[in-house]
Design a protein around this motif. Structure first.
Motif, PDB file in Angstrom:
ATOM      1  N   LYS A  33       0.825  -1.214   0.000  1.00  0.00           N
ATOM      2  CA  LYS A  33       0.000   0.000   0.000  1.00  0.00           C
ATOM      3  C   LYS A  33       0.858   1.262   0.000  1.00  0.00           C
ATOM      4  CE  LYS A  33      -3.762   2.291   2.415  1.00  0.00           C
ATOM      5  NZ  LYS A  33      -4.650   2.298   3.569  1.00  0.00           N
ATOM      6  N   ARG A  34       1.880   1.286   0.819  1.00  0.00           N
ATOM      7  CA  ARG A  34       2.705   2.492   0.959  1.00  0.00           C
ATOM      8  C   ARG A  34       3.721   2.673  -0.154  1.00  0.00           C
ATOM      9  NH1 ARG A  34       4.424   2.823   7.333  1.00  0.00           N
ATOM     10  NH2 ARG A  34       2.315   2.680   8.170  1.00  0.00           N
ATOM     11  N   TYR A  35       4.259   1.555  -0.671  1.00  0.00           N
ATOM     12  CA  TYR A  35       5.433   1.656  -1.546  1.00  0.00           C
ATOM     13  C   TYR A  35       5.261   1.015  -2.915  1.00  0.00           C
ATOM     14  CZ  TYR A  35       7.350   2.841   3.007  1.00  0.00           C
ATOM     15  OH  TYR A  35       7.566   3.419   4.225  1.00  0.00           O
ATOM     16  N   GLU A  36       4.045   0.668  -3.291  1.00  0.00           N
ATOM     17  CA  GLU A  36       3.841  -0.048  -4.553  1.00  0.00           C
ATOM     18  C   GLU A  36       4.483   0.656  -5.746  1.00  0.00           C
ATOM     19  OE1 GLU A  36       0.331  -2.402  -6.922  1.00  0.00           O
ATOM     20  OE2 GLU A  36      -0.250  -0.762  -5.606  1.00  0.00           O
ATOM     21  N   LYS A  37       4.434   1.988  -5.764  1.00  0.00           N
ATOM     22  CA  LYS A  37       4.951   2.734  -6.915  1.00  0.00           C
ATOM     23  C   LYS A  37       6.468   2.666  -7.048  1.00  0.00           C
ATOM     24  CE  LYS A  37       1.072   5.848  -7.106  1.00  0.00           C
ATOM     25  NZ  LYS A  37       0.529   7.143  -6.813  1.00  0.00           N
ATOM     26  N   ILE A  38       7.170   2.326  -5.957  1.00  0.00           N
ATOM     27  CA  ILE A  38       8.636   2.277  -6.038  1.00  0.00           C
ATOM     28  C   ILE A  38       9.178   0.850  -5.994  1.00  0.00           C
ATOM     29  CG2 ILE A  38       8.952   4.615  -5.129  1.00  0.00           C
ATOM     30  CD1 ILE A  38       9.714   3.342  -2.422  1.00  0.00           C
ATOM     31  N   HIS A  40      10.044  -2.868  -7.377  1.00  0.00           N
ATOM     32  CA  HIS A  40      10.405  -3.481  -8.661  1.00  0.00           C
ATOM     33  C   HIS A  40      10.059  -4.962  -8.688  1.00  0.00           C
ATOM     34  CE1 HIS A  40      12.526   0.051 -10.098  1.00  0.00           C
ATOM     35  NE2 HIS A  40      13.057   0.147  -8.898  1.00  0.00           N
ATOM     36  N   PHE A  64      13.284  -2.242  -4.181  1.00  0.00           N
ATOM     37  CA  PHE A  64      12.620  -0.967  -4.446  1.00  0.00           C
ATOM     38  C   PHE A  64      13.671   0.086  -4.752  1.00  0.00           C
ATOM     39  CE2 PHE A  64      13.483  -0.622   0.094  1.00  0.00           C
ATOM     40  CZ  PHE A  64      13.734   0.731   0.311  1.00  0.00           C
ATOM     41  N   LYS A  70      13.702   7.769   1.993  1.00  0.00           N
ATOM     42  CA  LYS A  70      12.748   6.684   1.749  1.00  0.00           C
ATOM     43  C   LYS A  70      13.311   5.345   2.225  1.00  0.00           C
ATOM     44  CE  LYS A  70       9.377   7.339  -0.060  1.00  0.00           C
ATOM     45  NZ  LYS A  70       8.065   7.687   0.507  1.00  0.00           N
TER      46      LYS A  70
END
Length: 166
Positions: A33-38, A40, A64, A70
């Motif tokens: 939820k928090r880090y899906e965009k970063i 790999h 990631f 981060k």
């Protein structure tokens, strides 16, 4: 700096194993939820994080990308849970000495087995592919076939994918 290093060692498998976590959402859901965009890699394992608590998966890993802030944020999140883990970049394990600027790929391993994390810390570059398969909890027959009879393994994967599409 000394305190940060000793804290890091405790979080990388030198401390005691943690208690079983029953609460939801589990750590994998929170990371997604928090880090899906970063992220790999590691999506499927993070979705099925409870396999670690049920001792079906000895080690989980994900990669990631992030800046120092981060990276330390993820480190602090993992530190809140009773799992052994290690985080490293190409610069090594000392996250606090990373430059404040710049983006890095970050490699994370999590386990309920602190000695496995300590082993990974020490020998990561020397671990052969069959041992990684065992550490990641794949069935032994699949590990053997993937490592020593890859052509048969890939045929089996293609046949499984074809059957699922039908």
């Amino acid at each position: 700096m000394e305190h940060a290093t000793s804290t890091m060692k405790n979080a990388t498998g030198i401390g005691k194993p943690g208690a079983r976590i029953e609460r939801k959402p589990h750590l994998g859901d929170i990371i997604l939820k928090r880090y899906e965009k970063i992220l790999h890699t590691g999506f499927e394992d993070l979705k099925r994080f409870e396999l670690i608590d049920r001792l079906e998966k000895p080690v989980l890993d994900f990669i990631f990308t992030g800046n120092k802030k981060k990276i330390l944020e993820v480190y602090n999140l993992l530190s809140e849970y009773p799992y052994a883990f290690t985080i490293r970049t190409k610069k090594g394990f000392d996250l606090w000495s990373l430059p404040d600027r710049g983006i890095r790929n970050v490699y994370v391993y999590i386990s309920r087995f602190p000695k496995l994390i300590k082993f990974i810390n020490k020998y990561e570059n020397e671990i052969p592919s069959d041992m990684w398969g065992i550490l990641f909890g794949y069935p032994l027959s699949e590990v053997h076939q993937f490592t020593y009879d890859w052509e048969t393994w890939i045929k089996g994967k293609k046949n499984t994918e074809t059957k699922t599409k039908i």
